[in-house]
Design a protein around this motif. Sequence first.
Motif, mmCIF file in Angstrom:
data_model
loop_
_atom_site.group_PDB
_atom_site.id
_atom_site.type_symbol
_atom_site.label_atom_id
_atom_site.label_comp_id
_atom_site.label_asym_id
_atom_site.label_seq_id
_atom_site.Cartn_x
_atom_site.Cartn_y
_atom_site.Cartn_z
ATOM 1 N N THR A 98 -83.113 -22.160 11.802
ATOM 2 C CA THR A 98 -83.689 -21.813 10.507
ATOM 3 C C THR A 98 -85.220 -21.781 10.556
ATOM 4 O O THR A 98 -85.845 -20.893 9.955
ATOM 5 N N GLU A 99 -85.841 -22.716 11.267
ATOM 6 C CA GLU A 99 -87.302 -22.751 11.312
ATOM 7 C C GLU A 99 -87.869 -21.581 12.110
ATOM 8 O O GLU A 99 -88.876 -20.980 11.706
ATOM 9 N N GLN A 100 -87.230 -21.242 13.234
ATOM 10 C CA GLN A 100 -87.746 -20.127 14.028
ATOM 11 C C GLN A 100 -87.489 -18.782 13.361
ATOM 12 O O GLN A 100 -88.290 -17.861 13.483
ATOM 13 N N LEU A 101 -86.380 -18.653 12.642
ATOM 14 C CA LEU A 101 -86.158 -17.419 11.887
ATOM 15 C C LEU A 101 -87.194 -17.255 10.779
ATOM 16 O O LEU A 101 -87.469 -16.132 10.338
ATOM 17 N N ALA A 102 -87.768 -18.387 10.333
ATOM 18 C CA ALA A 102 -88.812 -18.338 9.315
ATOM 19 C C ALA A 102 -90.209 -18.240 9.927
ATOM 20 O O ALA A 102 -91.208 -18.305 9.204
ATOM 21 N N GLY A 103 -90.293 -18.104 11.253
ATOM 22 C CA GLY A 103 -91.581 -17.944 11.910
ATOM 23 C C GLY A 103 -92.101 -19.174 12.610
ATOM 24 O O GLY A 103 -93.215 -19.147 13.144
ATOM 25 N N GLY A 104 -91.341 -20.288 12.620
ATOM 26 C CA GLY A 104 -91.790 -21.501 13.271
ATOM 27 C C GLY A 104 -91.716 -21.423 14.781
ATOM 28 O O GLY A 104 -91.098 -20.511 15.350
ATOM 29 N N ARG A 105 -92.327 -22.388 15.433
ATOM 30 C CA ARG A 105 -92.329 -22.450 16.886
ATOM 31 C C ARG A 105 -91.223 -23.376 17.375
ATOM 32 O O ARG A 105 -90.820 -24.311 16.663
ATOM 33 N N ASP A 154 -81.482 -12.352 9.146
ATOM 34 C CA ASP A 154 -81.150 -12.931 7.847
ATOM 35 C C ASP A 154 -80.090 -14.029 7.958
ATOM 36 O O ASP A 154 -79.390 -14.319 6.986
ATOM 37 N N ALA A 155 -79.986 -14.680 9.120
ATOM 38 C CA ALA A 155 -78.919 -15.656 9.347
ATOM 39 C C ALA A 155 -79.224 -17.023 8.747
ATOM 40 O O ALA A 155 -78.327 -17.853 8.627
ATOM 41 N N ALA A 156 -80.479 -17.283 8.376
ATOM 42 C CA ALA A 156 -80.844 -18.635 7.935
ATOM 43 C C ALA A 156 -80.018 -19.123 6.747
ATOM 44 O O ALA A 156 -79.545 -20.266 6.753
ATOM 45 N N PRO A 157 -79.816 -18.327 5.685
ATOM 46 C CA PRO A 157 -78.994 -18.825 4.572
ATOM 47 C C PRO A 157 -77.578 -19.200 5.009
ATOM 48 O O PRO A 157 -77.025 -20.209 4.545
ATOM 49 N N ALA A 158 -76.991 -18.391 5.885
ATOM 50 C CA ALA A 158 -75.641 -18.703 6.358
ATOM 51 C C ALA A 158 -75.627 -19.988 7.173
ATOM 52 O O ALA A 158 -74.688 -20.792 7.085
ATOM 53 N N VAL A 159 -76.682 -20.222 7.988
ATOM 54 C CA VAL A 159 -76.752 -21.457 8.768
ATOM 55 C C VAL A 159 -76.873 -22.663 7.840
ATOM 56 O O VAL A 159 -76.276 -23.720 8.085
ATOM 57 N N ARG A 160 -77.616 -22.523 6.763
ATOM 58 C CA ARG A 160 -77.717 -23.627 5.800
ATOM 59 C C ARG A 160 -76.361 -23.917 5.160
ATOM 60 O O ARG A 160 -76.012 -25.085 4.928
ATOM 61 N N ILE A 161 -75.608 -22.868 4.864
ATOM 62 C CA ILE A 161 -74.264 -23.082 4.310
ATOM 63 C C ILE A 161 -73.384 -23.782 5.334
ATOM 64 O O ILE A 161 -72.633 -24.719 5.010
ATOM 65 N N LEU A 162 -73.458 -23.329 6.596
ATOM 66 C CA LEU A 162 -72.677 -23.978 7.653
ATOM 67 C C LEU A 162 -73.042 -25.452 7.746
ATOM 68 O O LEU A 162 -72.158 -26.321 7.857
ATOM 69 N N ARG A 163 -74.319 -25.754 7.682
ATOM 70 C CA ARG A 163 -74.742 -27.145 7.759
ATOM 71 C C ARG A 163 -74.204 -27.942 6.578
ATOM 72 O O ARG A 163 -73.743 -29.076 6.743
ATOM 73 N N ARG A 164 -74.257 -27.355 5.381
ATOM 74 C CA ARG A 164 -73.752 -28.059 4.203
ATOM 75 C C ARG A 164 -72.247 -28.280 4.297
ATOM 76 O O ARG A 164 -71.736 -29.361 3.970
ATOM 77 N N VAL A 165 -71.533 -27.286 4.786
ATOM 78 C CA VAL A 165 -70.083 -27.415 4.945
ATOM 79 C C VAL A 165 -69.752 -28.525 5.942
ATOM 80 O O VAL A 165 -68.864 -29.357 5.707
#
Length: 878
Positions: A274-281, A229-240
């Motif tokens: 974020t993409e791989q946590l969502a199932g991307g390659r 479930d780290a993707a939302p936190a990574v998006r926040i880090l990116r925004r910060v």
Amino acid sequence: MGYLDPPEAVSRRFPEGPQSAASARRFVGAALHGVAADLVDTAQLLVSELVTNALLHARTEVEVGVSVSGGRVRVGVGDRRPGLGLVPHYCPPYAGTGQGLALVEVLASRYGIDADDQRKTVWFELWPDGPPPPSPGWQATLPPCPPGKNVSLVDVPSALYSAAQQHRHALLRELSLVLSVGDHQVVTPEDLVVANDISNVISACMAVALEEPVPDADLRSLSLPLPADAAPAVRILRRVLDLAEEGAREEHLLTLPAQPRSRVFQEWMFDQITEQLAGGRPTAWTVLPREPEVSSSDLVPWEAAHVRAGRVPTIAADEGNRIIAVNGPAADLLGWDPDDLVGRRLTTLIPEHLRRRHSAAFSSMLLTGRTRIVGRSVPLPALHRDGRMVPVRLSIQAQEMADGRTVFVAQLAPRATTSLDTPSTPDRNRQAAVAEPRRVHAPAVAERGRSTSGTGRDLSTPDRLSLLADMGAELSNILDLDEGLQRADRLLTRRMADWCVVDLLTEHTRVDRVCVVHRDPRGLHTTAYEGPLPPVSESSRGPLARVLRGAGPLLLTGPPPPGQAESALDSDYLELFRKLGPGSAVVAPLRARREILGALTVTRTAGGRPFTEEDLSLVDDLVHSLALGVDNARLYQETRNIAERLQRSLLPVLPDVENLQLAARYAASSTTAQVGGDWYDSFVLPSGDTAVVIGDVTGHNLDAAIAMSQLRSMLRGIAVDRKEPPAEVLHRLDLANHSLYREATATCVYGVVKGPAQGPWELSHSSAGHLPPLLTTREGDTHYLEEGAGLLLGMDTDLPRRTAATMLPAHSTLLLYTDGLVERRDESLDDALARLRRHAAALAREPLETFCDELLIGLGADNADDIAVLALRPTPVT
């Protein structure tokens, strides 16, 4: 020197807040009253670092404990987040963050960490006497990466990751300091907490992954076990971080913005997570398309030795604008000794009129993270040691050192070149490559027709035909010798070899190693093997010398025996084999038009299937195609050089006119190997008026350059002989051109500037299908002179031509230019001319030399066509 020896430790709790670091330092100083001053100073320094780390990362109250026993000091710093382990970063000394645990390791006698379910305590001991027992250290404290999902980061350049990580930590550290004083304008406290936590998780997992031994430590693929479930936190880090970057560019923060490569790499890393946590390659860093300023061609850490070994004139500078490396070709080009340039400011090589601009642009790049010319090919002048200008085409790339610092590497291509196959470096500039040798078996040499033992990696007949066809296709349309050889060698390493080496004969029996390619280029500085070699002498008896005299193809089952190294060339070839570690090789001559042009060496490393006699016929067929490509490229380059030398020989020395300033520039295309018919001219007429000319003959070849020279000469003769208006002069030129050179078409502007020393000045001009001159006043007002336009030369001599008259204000700038300065394939001509107007207006008050150079820098980067520029500025005599 006395020590306290209290029966028990003292401790104190400090609230979460930046003031606690100073309070803890004072507490430790008071608790160690009477202890040796050097121990007290060290304890206070280290407790400041550990308390600061706890406040920034744990964000709980902190408890500091101090004890002294037998003169030995022990200090512990505890927080209430035992699950948040330590992540040593081992940052370089210059880095602004990540030094705390490193300082403890260096200054403390022992150190470690104790943890339970409620708290963790980081501690250190200072022993004034005797060697202490080993420290537990931090290794056991690296937090296990949370279970979840593995994220694969493919082809991670270690130096670039180090730079990106250091910058991320610096931004987050400064944001924490900003929030501690109540300034919430950049980010919210809640977002910063999430950003810090996920950044620590990523850093911890990266630290664990980087500990794994791999064959290539500079470029590696990493597997990170991250929370699902780290993707939302990574998006926040990116925004910060995006908000912090914006604040840094606006100078609201002390930390400088990230350089483009570091910024794009970090965006790629976050995207991959974020993409791989969502199932991307996974998508490898090396295959990601990017802008030129973020090129991934240099994936291994930069080293000065790679600059010194290069054949292309190259200079490297650090972020302080100082030269840190230079090779012989660059030093020779600019009249210096390489060692004399190292340590000097880069402005040493920049003409006086461009230094202020350079300093401003360099500072702007550091302050904004945006670049004007990095990753692009820009025509501009360099300053020779004797004070003259050297026209060069400059290509700059940003690279990273092993410790993460950025270095700017500039290659200088002289804009008047000689043959590509002329050695460009003396022997003193060639550096040995750094690869370690592998043990190989003693060689045997077999010529074609003799049998050798061993099983070959046989190619089927269709495969052989396919390889030959592909080799011909790779070389069919390549007119640049270096590019063609690189493409051909990459094909060979994909299909039949591990290494490919091309050596070419140059003047006076000298040899130049122009191309070295490996099957897996990651982490290999193949350019370190390239450069000039010793000449083929009478004593040369080794395989390379034999092939360069016409023997072969030769089959080598190992490196040549040391006894064969009878000359410097033989010794160099033996050293190459020792470093490449082949199990077998084939050396074949490049022969075209009954002339030996050079040699191709293809090798397979020990442990793989060796070459056999059956491979010799295939290699022989391949080198025929390769030799034909080399010969064609050389013939084309010779033709181009003749055309360019002719073109440059016709570029005039501008007249010295009392009331007029004149400046001109010429730059050949950066993207094609062709020479066009662009020219400029200026001369004083018998009447005392000044003639100005700009023109462009249709075509990009030697014929265009010849036609240009003929038109230029005819125009001069007609203008001097006939005291007629510009339209009539162009009409007579068109008649002469139509009579003598029916196939030549060209555009041209011919103008005459009249006026006394104090003004006023008037321009009379006529245009034959050329782009309109641009007039820019000192105040920055711009106006295209579209009157006087007519049909281009060589079309219809019966159509009338017109002369237009325009007043030239004092200190205004009249610009004549060819289409290479403005035209772009992806935009309309109106947009291109509007861009030129904006640049000219911004430069209206600059000295005329600066005006011209800045136009080429701003508009001539990566130009697909030749550029000629002629600028005139009427200046009253005072």
